[in-house]
Motif scaffolding. Structure first.
Motif, mmCIF file in Angstrom:
data_model
loop_
_atom_site.group_PDB
_atom_site.id
_atom_site.type_symbol
_atom_site.label_atom_id
_atom_site.label_comp_id
_atom_site.label_asym_id
_atom_site.label_seq_id
_atom_site.Cartn_x
_atom_site.Cartn_y
_atom_site.Cartn_z
ATOM 1 N N GLU A 70 78.978 29.408 46.818
ATOM 2 C CA GLU A 70 78.228 28.286 46.257
ATOM 3 C C GLU A 70 76.731 28.428 46.536
ATOM 4 O O GLU A 70 75.898 28.223 45.659
ATOM 5 C CB GLU A 70 78.765 26.992 46.866
ATOM 6 N N HIS A 73 75.468 30.994 44.229
ATOM 7 C CA HIS A 73 75.522 30.519 42.850
ATOM 8 C C HIS A 73 74.374 29.544 42.570
ATOM 9 O O HIS A 73 73.720 29.612 41.532
ATOM 10 C CB HIS A 73 76.882 29.870 42.585
ATOM 11 N N ASN A 74 74.129 28.655 43.533
ATOM 12 C CA ASN A 74 73.046 27.684 43.348
ATOM 13 C C ASN A 74 71.697 28.378 43.170
ATOM 14 O O ASN A 74 70.843 27.914 42.417
ATOM 15 C CB ASN A 74 72.971 26.723 44.533
ATOM 16 N N LEU A 76 71.360 31.493 41.967
ATOM 17 C CA LEU A 76 71.411 32.219 40.685
ATOM 18 C C LEU A 76 71.107 31.306 39.497
ATOM 19 O O LEU A 76 70.343 31.676 38.605
ATOM 20 C CB LEU A 76 72.792 32.852 40.478
ATOM 21 N N ILE A 77 71.705 30.112 39.501
ATOM 22 C CA ILE A 77 71.517 29.272 38.309
ATOM 23 C C ILE A 77 70.060 28.814 38.159
ATOM 24 O O ILE A 77 69.615 28.523 37.063
ATOM 25 C CB ILE A 77 72.490 28.061 38.231
ATOM 26 N N ASP A 78 69.342 28.784 39.272
ATOM 27 C CA ASP A 78 67.931 28.422 39.154
ATOM 28 C C ASP A 78 67.052 29.605 38.752
ATOM 29 O O ASP A 78 65.964 29.419 38.205
ATOM 30 C CB ASP A 78 67.425 27.866 40.492
ATOM 31 N N GLU A 81 69.095 33.081 33.470
ATOM 32 C CA GLU A 81 69.847 32.502 32.354
ATOM 33 C C GLU A 81 71.340 32.750 32.594
ATOM 34 O O GLU A 81 71.704 33.770 33.187
ATOM 35 C CB GLU A 81 69.467 33.207 31.032
ATOM 36 N N LYS A 82 72.172 31.870 32.056
ATOM 37 C CA LYS A 82 73.633 31.946 32.290
ATOM 38 C C LYS A 82 74.244 33.297 31.923
ATOM 39 O O LYS A 82 75.206 33.744 32.515
ATOM 40 C CB LYS A 82 74.362 30.899 31.425
ATOM 41 N N GLU A 83 73.649 33.957 30.896
ATOM 42 C CA GLU A 83 74.244 35.193 30.364
ATOM 43 C C GLU A 83 73.864 36.414 31.198
ATOM 44 O O GLU A 83 74.348 37.518 30.945
ATOM 45 C CB GLU A 83 73.786 35.452 28.917
ATOM 46 N N HIS A 84 72.992 36.256 32.157
ATOM 47 C CA HIS A 84 72.480 37.433 32.866
ATOM 48 C C HIS A 84 73.612 38.173 33.593
ATOM 49 O O HIS A 84 74.488 37.550 34.201
ATOM 50 C CB HIS A 84 71.402 36.993 33.871
ATOM 51 N N PHE A 87 75.321 37.580 37.282
ATOM 52 C CA PHE A 87 76.455 36.709 37.643
ATOM 53 C C PHE A 87 77.721 37.551 37.856
ATOM 54 O O PHE A 87 78.486 37.309 38.788
ATOM 55 C CB PHE A 87 76.686 35.644 36.564
ATOM 56 N N TYR A 131 65.741 39.858 39.928
ATOM 57 C CA TYR A 131 64.709 38.847 39.721
ATOM 58 C C TYR A 131 63.317 39.487 39.639
ATOM 59 O O TYR A 131 62.451 39.029 38.889
ATOM 60 C CB TYR A 131 64.773 37.785 40.819
#
Ligand code: ADP
Ligand code: ASP
Ligand code: MG
Length: 414
Positions: A70, A73-74, A76-78, A81-84, A87, A131
């Motif tokens: 978690e 993940h927190n 990553l989402i910041d 983009e979701k498709e990267h 993930f 990043y």
């Protein structure tokens, strides 16, 4: 010439700090850079907990693992983009831990530890490398296990300098490079770790082999101070330190530098710059070969110590034979002595409290000797002590043991 930058967990603890680190790295654009990352703050401790729960089998390690997921993940989402693709990469790294946890525990604590805990660094470097790319800083992500060749002493693997030298020279050709601190690989391709806080050492080895111009380690403090600000309210920056003084401070436990870091730098006279990632305008501390005659007191605290006192069952003298047996056990469990003292009837050692190894050591010792121990102690060291510095440290504390030499005094306290 090459510069090696090392960022510890505290510098990459959340989205804000990761962005700050990226801007620091960007300020070195067009230089030959090797960037070493530790795991994200506290992740190594949490992974250690996963190992412990897996081994103890009294609580579910997946609960802790989910917290680590978690946390990542927190972040990553910041950042993405979701498709990267990151993930998927991160999910796959967590899968590697889950595979270990699915197996029956094989009694190889240190081996399992390294397979699980090393993932912290793999996660952070994959995230940071991606990043940096996203921020137009293209870089080569190097798996440290391809170059850091070690023995199979899991949890504190020793590097094979010759092989590591060869691999680093072969594999590091294009800059900038991003890689993991703290991890390596055996000749059978099993992952190893180099000992807690070992990323500073990784940076120093890379600098040595690449004949770097300097190493910069970025910390949450201004530089090397005369005391750990977590324990002392008034601290002063040490602007310059000789390699020898730095080795001493690190040896006694000044957490700001890992003890093994200095030697590879001293050998090639490569300066180590300790700087603040919070305030890049501060000049920090330079550690180099210049001798400094400034002998003001420095204070070092090691927490979570165990004092073990060993005596013969019939209270006879502690003899050499016994001492060699005790040292053999310490070496078997790979436990380092932080302080030792002997008297007519007993031999006392102060060691870090590894929650797995210390009970095993005490159990073994108790088969042959009377063993007393105290947990949760602190080891205070004052380099270049005087009366004032001693009273500052011990005034309100219970002393369990004291040891003085010309330059250094040590106290074990509760
Ligand atoms: P990293 O993020 O690289 O792992 P650490 O947390 O290991 O960094 O090291 C930095 C910490 O070291 C500081 O926050 C400070 O509490 C501690 N520290 C201990 N001794 C000293 C010292 N003499 N000077 C500066 N910091 C020190
Ligand atoms: N992540 C490892 C640790 O916390 C290595 C390091 O930070 O240097 O011990
Ligand atoms: Mg550290």
């Amino acid at each position: 010439m090459t510069k090696v930058l090392k960022f510890g967990g505290a510098s990459i603890q959340d989205v804000g700090s990761i962005k700050n680190v990226v801007s620091i790295i960007q300020s070195f654009k067009n230089q030959k850079l090797v960037v070493v990352f530790s795991a994200i703050a506290n992740v190594t401790n949490m992974l250690e907990k996963v190992v412990y729960e897996f081994v103890k089998q009294d609580s579910n390690p997946l609960v802790t693992l989910n917290q680590i997921k978690e946390l990542h993940h927190n972040i990553l989402i910041d950042l993405f983009e979701k498709e990267h693709i990151i993930f998927d990469t991160v999910n796959n790294l967590f899968l590697e831990i889950e595979w270990v946890l699915e197996e029956e525990y094989n009694n190889e604590y240190s081996y399992n530890y390294d397979q699980i805990v090393s993932v912290g660094e793999l996660l952070s470097t994959n995230i940071l490398s991606a990043y940096l790319e996203l921020n137009d800083f293209s870089n080569n992500l190097l798996d440290a296990r391809d170059v850091f060749k070690t023995d199979n002493q899991y949890q504190s693997a020793k590097i094979n300098w010759e092989l590591t030298d060869k691999c680093i020279k072969e594999k590091i050709k294009d800059f900038p490079v991003v890689t993991q601190g703290f991890i390596g690989c055996t000749s059978e391709n099993f992952t190893t770790t180099l000992g807690r806080e070992g990323s500073d050492f990784t940076a120093a080895v890379l600098a040595n082999i690449l004949n770097a111009e300097k190493v910069i380690i970025w910390k949450d403090v201004e530089g090397v101070l005369n005391a750990d600000p977590r324990f002392f309210s008034e601290t002063q920056l040490i602007k310059q330190l000789s390699f020898t003084d730095a080795i001493e401070l690190a040896y006694y436990g000044a957490k700001v530098i890992h003890p093994k870091t200095i030697q590879p730098l001293k050998e090639k006279k490569i300066p180590l710059h300790v700087r603040s990632f919070k305030d890049v305008n501060k000049s920090g501390t330079i550690i180099n070969s210049e001798i400094n005659n400034n002998k003001k007191p420095s204070y070092i605290v090691k927490e979570n110590q165990v004092l073990i006192s060993i005596s013969d069952l019939d209270l006879s003298f502690i003899i050499e034979e016994h001492l060699s047996y005790i040292f053999m056990l310490l070496s078997k469990f790979n436990i380092t002595i932080n302080l030792m003292q002997n008297s007519a009837v007993s031999f006392s050692i102060c060691v870090d409290n590894h929650n797995h190894k210390i009970p095993l050591l005490i159990e073994e010792l108790s088969k042959k000797f009377s063993v007393y121990y105290n947990m949760d102690l602190n080891l205070y060291t004052i380099r270049y002590y005087d009366d004032e510095s001693i009273s500052k440290v011990i005034s309100d504390k219970k002393i369990f043991l004291e040891q003085k030499s010309r330059n250094t005094v040590q106290f074990i306290t509760s």
